[in-house]
Design a protein around this motif. Structure first.
Motif, PDB file in Angstrom:
ATOM      1  N   ARG A  44       0.895  -1.163   0.000  1.00  0.00           N
ATOM      2  CA  ARG A  44       0.000   0.000   0.000  1.00  0.00           C
ATOM      3  C   ARG A  44       0.926   1.203   0.000  1.00  0.00           C
ATOM      4  NH1 ARG A  44      -2.765   3.336   4.102  1.00  0.00           N
ATOM      5  NH2 ARG A  44      -1.778   2.055   5.691  1.00  0.00           N
ATOM      6  N   GLU A 126      -3.565   7.075  -2.394  1.00  0.00           N
ATOM      7  CA  GLU A 126      -3.043   5.758  -2.036  1.00  0.00           C
ATOM      8  C   GLU A 126      -3.407   4.731  -3.098  1.00  0.00           C
ATOM      9  OE1 GLU A 126      -3.980   4.404   1.903  1.00  0.00           O
ATOM     10  OE2 GLU A 126      -3.511   6.340   2.797  1.00  0.00           O
ATOM     11  N   LEU A 128      -2.881   0.288  -4.093  1.00  0.00           N
ATOM     12  CA  LEU A 128      -2.473  -1.063  -3.744  1.00  0.00           C
ATOM     13  C   LEU A 128      -1.752  -1.635  -4.953  1.00  0.00           C
ATOM     14  CD1 LEU A 128      -2.509  -3.397  -1.730  1.00  0.00           C
ATOM     15  CD2 LEU A 128      -4.672  -4.132  -2.757  1.00  0.00           C
ATOM     16  N   LEU A 154      -6.928   3.457  -3.897  1.00  0.00           N
ATOM     17  CA  LEU A 154      -7.699   3.117  -2.707  1.00  0.00           C
ATOM     18  C   LEU A 154      -8.465   4.337  -2.207  1.00  0.00           C
ATOM     19  CD1 LEU A 154      -4.935   1.099  -0.814  1.00  0.00           C
ATOM     20  CD2 LEU A 154      -6.842   0.173  -2.164  1.00  0.00           C
ATOM     21  N   LEU A 162      -8.458  -3.467  -0.380  1.00  0.00           N
ATOM     22  CA  LEU A 162      -7.297  -3.650   0.487  1.00  0.00           C
ATOM     23  C   LEU A 162      -7.581  -4.711   1.549  1.00  0.00           C
ATOM     24  CD1 LEU A 162      -4.481  -2.804   1.549  1.00  0.00           C
ATOM     25  CD2 LEU A 162      -5.637  -0.953   2.788  1.00  0.00           C
TER      26      LEU A 162
END
Length: 175
Positions: A44, A126, A128, A154, A162
Motif C-alpha cells: 500500500r 493511495e 495497492l 484506494l 485492500l
C-alpha cells in the motif's frame, strides 16, 4: 457503386491506422487470488512526486512512460519492501477508482485502452500495488498482468479491496 466507393475511400484509411491505436486484448486475466499468490511484493503506497518528470508534459503515452513516479511505502502486505519505490507513470489530480465491487477482476478505467495497464497516479492518493521483479529499471513493476487490477487507487486505509487482499495474503501464507 456505393460498395466500390467504400472500398476505394474508406478501406485504405482504416487499414492505414497503426495497430498501436487498437485497444489491447489478452487471453487471460489473473484472479485476485492469483495476483496475490504470484506477486513478489504487495504494497500500500502513496504517490508522492516525480523522480523523473515526463520529457514532454503535453504528450502522454498509453505505453510505458518516460517519467518515473516516486511512492511512499505505507504498508507491506507481502514480500520484501524495497528501500524506495519508483514506477514508470504520470502524476495527475484525477481520481481513477475501479468501478467494480471487490474482489476486482479488471483494471481501473485508466488501464482499459492502449497498453492494458493504468499508468497514471493521483498525487497524494493511495494505491495497492501487486509488483513483480523486473529485469529493466525500475527493479519492480506493475506491468506484469495485463488488464488485471495490479495498481488500484484506494479510497482509504480500510478500502474493501485492500481488506480483501490482506485476507487473501494471510490465507496464502498459512498454507
Amino acid at each position: 457503386m456505393a460498395r466500390y466507393m467504400f472500398r476505394r475511400m474508406v478501406l485504405p484509411i482504416v487499414l492505414s491506422i497503426p495497430t498501436a491505436c487498437w485497444p489491447c486484448s489478452v487471453m487471460y486475466i489473473p484472479t485476485g487470488v492469483e495476483l496475490t499468490k504470484n506477486a513478489d511484493v504487495i504494497l500500500r503506497v502513496k504517490a508522492v512526486e516525480y523522480a523523473t518528470p515526463p520529457h514532454d508534459t503535453r504528450t502522454w503515452t498509453t505505453g510505458v512512460p518516460d517519467s518515473l513516479v516516486k511512492f511512499q511505502i505505507l504498508e507491506v502486505i507481502e514480500g520484501d519492501a524495497p528501500s524506495g519505490l519508483t514506477l514508470h507513470g504520470y502524476l495527475n489530480q484525477v481520481d481513477d477508482f475501479n468501478d467494480q465491487k471487490p474482489p476486482y477482476t479488471f483494471v481501473r478505467p485508466g488501464g482499459r485502452s492502449g497498453s492494458c495497464f493504468a499508468n497514471s497516479y493521483r498525487k497524494g492518493a493511495e494505491y495497492l500495488l501487486f509488483l513483480k521483479k523486473s529485469t529493466i529499471s525500475p527493479d519492480l513493476t506493475v506491468n506484469w498482468a495485463a488488464l488485471a487490477p495490479v495498481n488500484e487507487q484506494l479510497h482509504s486505509g480500510d478500502d474493501p479491496w485492500l481488506l480483501w487482499v490482506r485476507d487473501q495474503a494471510k490465507a496464502i501464507s498459512r498454507r
